[in-house]
Design an enzyme around this catalytic site. Structure first.
Site, short mmCIF file in Angstrom:
data_model
loop_
_atom_site.label_atom_id
_atom_site.label_comp_id
_atom_site.label_asym_id
_atom_site.label_seq_id
_atom_site.Cartn_x
_atom_site.Cartn_y
_atom_site.Cartn_z
N ASN A 195 0.81 -1.22 0.00
CA ASN A 195 0.00 0.00 0.00
C ASN A 195 0.84 1.27 0.00
O ASN A 195 0.39 2.32 0.44
CB ASN A 195 -0.97 0.00 1.20
N ARG A 196 2.05 1.16 -0.51
CA ARG A 196 2.98 2.29 -0.63
C ARG A 196 3.38 2.87 0.72
O ARG A 196 3.96 3.96 0.77
CB ARG A 196 2.41 3.41 -1.52
#
Length: 227
Positions: free
Chosen positions: A204-205
């Site tokens: 999710n970065r």
């Protein structure tokens, strides 16, 4: 704006926009990994990059600024990592050599993306002393030594054939000479870090980023950065 592009270009643009990789699966980078300083963790991650058979794990992207304030990046090969910093070798008359002599400060990143790692050094740059340059030069293959003599790095050349002719001339010049000298305008640069940043890819970065800041006395401070 994208919709105004021809269909083939729209497809290429869409393909780039859709490119994503999910990271994670290994232990999270935490501050305690740096209890012994930045150097052991860098060498540990480098060993992981070697074990993963990443092509040229010593490749780093070097960023410099020239006398006009214009930035440039290129990939160079790191030839030494010690607590004093990272070292690479080049022609001092090359674009990066001239830039570093105008502004002796640089950033260099090791992009070990295949193992979800990156390390970035930022710091002051100085020339490696002649003895260390000679010691490294002695380890280079003969062809690499001849290539260093043949190329006026970053200078214009009329053709590939002209460059190869220059190599032919240099090869003839040093024929039978096992002790090819270091070119007078060739040597090493060392980046003495004022910061070393460790990046670890996460899902999710929400990547992990921890930076080690180093002051003039050698005192270090750890800071965690948002991704």
């Amino acid at each position: 704006m994208t919709n105004s592009l021809p269909p083939a270009e729209r497809r290429a643009s869409a393909d780039l926009a859709a490119m994503r990789v999910s990271y994670g699966g290994d232990a999270d980078l935490v501050e305690s990994w740096l209890d012994d300083g930045w150097f052991p963790l860098v060498t540990s991650w480098l060993d992981e990059a070697v074990a993963a058979q990443i092509a040229e794990p010593n490749a780093m992207v070097l960023a410099t600024v020239d006398a006009d304030g214009h930035p440039a990046t290129r990939t160079v090969l790191c030839k030494e990592i010690t607590p004093a910093g990272v070292v690479f070798y080049t022609n001092y008359g090359s674009a990066k050599g001239v830039a570093l002599q105008a502004h002796p400060y640089a950033s260099a990143s090791f992009p070990w993306i295949a193992i979800q790692r990156q390390v970035t050094f930022r710091g002051h740059v100085s020339k490696v002393d002649a003895a260390d340059t000679q010691a490294y030069w002695n380890t280079r293959p003969r062809g690499s030594r001849l290539g260093a003599w043949a190329s006026e790095q970053s200078s214009l050349v009329s053709s590939r054939e002209a460059l190869e002719q220059r190599l032919t001339e240099v090869t003839a010049r040093f024929e039978g000479d096992d002790d090819i000298p270091v070119p007078p305008d060739w040597g090493g640069f060392r980046i003495a870090p004022v910061s070393v940043e460790f990046w670890q890819g996460r899902n999710n970065r929400l990547h992990n980023r921890i930076r080690v800041d180093i002051d003039e006395s050698g005192t270090t401070m750890l800071v965690r950065l948002q991704p």
